[in-house]
Design an enzyme around this catalytic site. Sequence first.
Site, PDB file in Angstrom:
ATOM      1  N   HIS A 153      -9.974  -2.184  -1.522  1.00 53.70           N
ATOM      2  CA  HIS A 153     -10.018  -2.759  -0.185  1.00 53.70           C
ATOM      3  C   HIS A 153      -9.940  -1.656   0.859  1.00 53.70           C
ATOM      4  O   HIS A 153      -9.732  -0.487   0.529  1.00 53.70           O
ATOM      5  CB  HIS A 153      -8.867  -3.756   0.028  1.00 53.70           C
ATOM      6  N   HIS A 201      -5.945  -9.262  -0.978  1.00 52.01           N
ATOM      7  CA  HIS A 201      -6.803  -9.036   0.182  1.00 52.01           C
ATOM      8  C   HIS A 201      -7.976  -8.167  -0.255  1.00 52.01           C
ATOM      9  O   HIS A 201      -7.855  -7.324  -1.145  1.00 52.01           O
ATOM     10  CB  HIS A 201      -6.045  -8.390   1.338  1.00 52.01           C
ATOM     11  N   HIS A 216      -7.205   3.217   6.016  1.00 49.62           N
ATOM     12  CA  HIS A 216      -7.272   3.766   4.656  1.00 49.62           C
ATOM     13  C   HIS A 216      -8.279   3.009   3.811  1.00 49.62           C
ATOM     14  O   HIS A 216      -8.621   1.861   4.079  1.00 49.62           O
ATOM     15  CB  HIS A 216      -5.892   3.736   3.972  1.00 49.62           C
ATOM     16  N   HIS A 248       4.955  -2.940  -0.775  1.00 46.28           N
ATOM     17  CA  HIS A 248       4.721  -3.681   0.460  1.00 46.28           C
ATOM     18  C   HIS A 248       5.447  -5.020   0.420  1.00 46.28           C
ATOM     19  O   HIS A 248       5.615  -5.616  -0.653  1.00 46.28           O
ATOM     20  CB  HIS A 248       3.225  -3.979   0.633  1.00 46.28           C
ATOM     21  N   TYR A 257       0.501   6.386  -0.360  1.00 44.53           N
ATOM     22  CA  TYR A 257      -0.513   6.815   0.599  1.00 44.53           C
ATOM     23  C   TYR A 257      -0.528   8.328   0.699  1.00 44.53           C
ATOM     24  O   TYR A 257       0.533   8.975   0.743  1.00 44.53           O
ATOM     25  CB  TYR A 257      -0.226   6.241   1.988  1.00 44.53           C
ATOM     26  N   GLU A 267      -5.195   5.263  -0.314  1.00 46.38           N
ATOM     27  CA  GLU A 267      -4.122   4.540  -0.993  1.00 46.38           C
ATOM     28  C   GLU A 267      -4.513   4.332  -2.447  1.00 46.38           C
ATOM     29  O   GLU A 267      -5.679   4.069  -2.760  1.00 46.38           O
ATOM     30  CB  GLU A 267      -3.898   3.173  -0.353  1.00 46.38           C
TER      31      GLU A 267
END
Length: 309
Positions: A153, A201, A216, A248, A257, A267
């Site tokens: 993503h 996501h 990112h 997260h 990261y 990431e």
Amino acid sequence: MRKGVMRPGHIQIRVLDLDEALVHYRDRIGLIEVGRDNQNRAYLKGWTEIDRFSVVLREADEPGLDFMAWKVTTPDVLAERKQELIEYGCEVEVIPAGELDGCGERVRFNSPTGHYFELFAEKEQTGKWGIGERNPEAWPEALKGMRATRFDHCLLYGDDIDGTVDLLQKVLGFQLAEQVVDSENGNLRMAAFLTVSMKAHDVAFVRHPEKGKLHHSSYYLESWNDLLRAADLISMHDIPLDIGPTRHGLTHGQTIYFFDPSGNRTEVFAGGDYTYPDHPVVTWDAAQLGKAIFYHDRSLNQNFLGVVT
């Protein structure tokens, strides 16, 4: 409502030095270099991805994102979504087949946040790298670095995130999975996490005064142990670290990261929630943003929030 958009297809990233970038994405993250074209763009993929490529690196004078693309199910769906994009009011450009090696016709369109996206239906399929499709082994022995499985993503920064969320939902059938709202400012949406699959996501947006920024690009690893190994490699090779390994709150993914040599944030990501079409939107309050982003530390890293390309 799903509208024939399956998943992220590819991303084109601008880098300052192509050879240095290849060391980062190929040798450290572990993507597979599959070739270069007559524009000297480099093509890469994660080892589990069946399409020929998912990451394109282009040498340029400044880092950042050129575009992100989505794969649709059929050429007919591509034509339907193209017409809907025009009717929605997007600027639409048709990129002929072969402009990216092995990729069919692409439909490129702009968005309210200033990002360019693409749709395509056809791309050469080369299969999972190193294991084949008949009686495949569990994984290829020749993997390098962090052994990324796929491009997962992007997180993108821009001003009108509500406009881009509306576009992706209405025309492409994206589902809003999670969001951050500022209840002290009229429930202003500060961040939106959208999916077109079952993943936590496929793309996310954060409100930011400048248009068209890349926060990112993210590459999927199989486990927390793989993230710890990635952290070791970051130290071994003195790669600039941003933050992590940690978890997260948003999406519950495990993360670290770091930066490529051009300053683009990278990431590597493992775990994360799943999203079905009947799932409600998960909402975080802006007052809890520290915990939402870095669940363990529960505090914001200003470098993480402010550095974009």
